[in-house]
Enzyme design. Structure first.
Site, PDB file in Angstrom:
ATOM      1  N   SER A  71      56.570  60.279  49.463  1.00 14.97           N
ATOM      2  CA  SER A  71      56.012  61.453  48.799  1.00 14.97           C
ATOM      3  C   SER A  71      56.303  61.429  47.295  1.00 14.97           C
ATOM      4  CB  SER A  71      56.556  62.708  49.502  1.00 14.97           C
ATOM      5  OG  SER A  71      55.887  63.850  49.077  1.00 14.97           O
ATOM      6  N   ASP A  76      47.061  64.518  56.416  1.00 13.08           N
ATOM      7  CA  ASP A  76      48.003  64.995  55.386  1.00 13.08           C
ATOM      8  C   ASP A  76      47.394  66.171  54.599  1.00 13.08           C
ATOM      9  OD1 ASP A  76      49.719  65.309  53.197  1.00 13.08           O
ATOM     10  OD2 ASP A  76      50.209  63.178  53.144  1.00 13.08           O
ATOM     11  N   HIS A  89      51.874  64.969  56.550  1.00 18.89           N
ATOM     12  CA  HIS A  89      52.693  64.437  55.459  1.00 18.89           C
ATOM     13  C   HIS A  89      53.993  63.824  56.000  1.00 18.89           C
ATOM     14  CE1 HIS A  89      53.093  64.017  51.174  1.00 18.89           C
ATOM     15  NE2 HIS A  89      54.292  64.564  51.173  1.00 18.89           N
TER      16      HIS A  89
HETATM   17  C1  MLT Z   1      54.565  65.126  44.099  1.00 18.13           C
HETATM   18  O1  MLT Z   1      54.774  66.171  43.511  1.00 18.13           O
HETATM   19  O2  MLT Z   1      55.039  64.034  43.764  1.00 18.13           O
HETATM   20  C2  MLT Z   1      53.666  65.220  45.276  1.00 18.13           C
HETATM   21  O3  MLT Z   1      52.995  66.436  45.272  1.00 18.13           O
HETATM   22  C3  MLT Z   1      54.372  65.022  46.560  1.00 18.13           C
HETATM   23  C4  MLT Z   1      55.407  66.072  46.801  1.00 18.13           C
HETATM   24  O4  MLT Z   1      56.483  65.955  46.274  1.00 18.13           O
HETATM   25  O5  MLT Z   1      55.138  67.022  47.550  1.00 18.13           O
END
Ligand code: MLT
Length: 210
Positions: free
Chosen positions: A110, A160, A191
């Site tokens: 992520s 996701d 996710h």
């Molecule tokens: C991010 O902010 O890098 C992406 O939205 C993934 C997350 O951290 O949820």
């Protein structure tokens, strides 16, 4: 094992076993810490060294590797600054812990996958291979790097709610345009990670020639 605060980042370093010279560089998701991905990394390669920093940005107390303005909306200048800072950390760590940058495999989830993708696009010298779980396109550099010697595993979740499937595809296309050897894996999940994709990532990594 306690975390170190040397070299500019709170982090853990775990020595390799059995002469393995691979270093898994672990980048957690929003709200994670340097401990989060250690069990996953051991599933991917049990004898590799592990280098796991904690993101320095706090979003309502949740660690991240760079700031965001909204979900999926990034401050590109700050992202570039954080990528440079983290890339300097890997270089310092390679001197301090005595490992070869060419043996570094980034594993990100992520927010951490987005940072790993940014390193590949802006500071490719510090990452040789990467396993990116649920990344999006963090930025498109003005000049595309030559990633022809890099191997990248991109794992997207079909359902996701945070990363649209087109975003995963766009990132993979960007890596391919940079001539990276890129594999896209689709998992029947959201996710969150599933054990099946961890097994696939492990097999992908162990099947690469070096
Ligand atoms: C991010 O902010 O890098 C992406 O939205 C993934 C997350 O951290 O949820």
């Amino acid at each position: 094992m306690t975390s170190s605060t040397r070299l500019g980042f709170t982090h853990k370093f775990v020595e390799s076993k059995d002469g393995n010279d691979m270093v898994l560089f672990l980048l957690h998701g929003t709200g994670g810490t340097e401990d989060d991905l250690i069990p996953l990394a051991k599933e991917i390669n049990n004898s590799a060294a592990l280098l796991s920093p904690r993101g320095k940005i706090l979003e309502n107390g949740a660690p991240r590797f760079f700031r965001r303005l909204a979900e999926g909306v990034f401050d590109i200048d700050e992202l570039k600054f954080r990528a440079a800072e983290l890339s300097d950390f890997i270089e310092k760590a390679s001197d301090f812990y005595k490992f070869d940058l060419q043996r570094v495999v980034a594993i990100g989830y992520s927010n951490g996958a987005n940072m790993a993708a940014t390193l590949l696009l802006l500071r490719p010298k510090v990452v040789s291979k990467a396993i990116l779980f649920r990344p999006m396109v963090p930025l498109v550099p003005d000049t595309l790097p030559d990633l022809s010697n890099k191997n990248i595993f991109v794992s997207g979740g079909v359902y996701d709610p945070i990363v649209p499937n087109e975003d995963t595809e766009r990132l993979a296309e960007l890596f391919k345009k940079c001539r990276a050897n890129t594999l896209v894996h689709w998992e029947n999940s959201g996710h969150e990670l599933r054990s099946e994709e961890i097994v696939d990532a492990r097999n992908w990594l162990s099947n690469l020639s070096n």
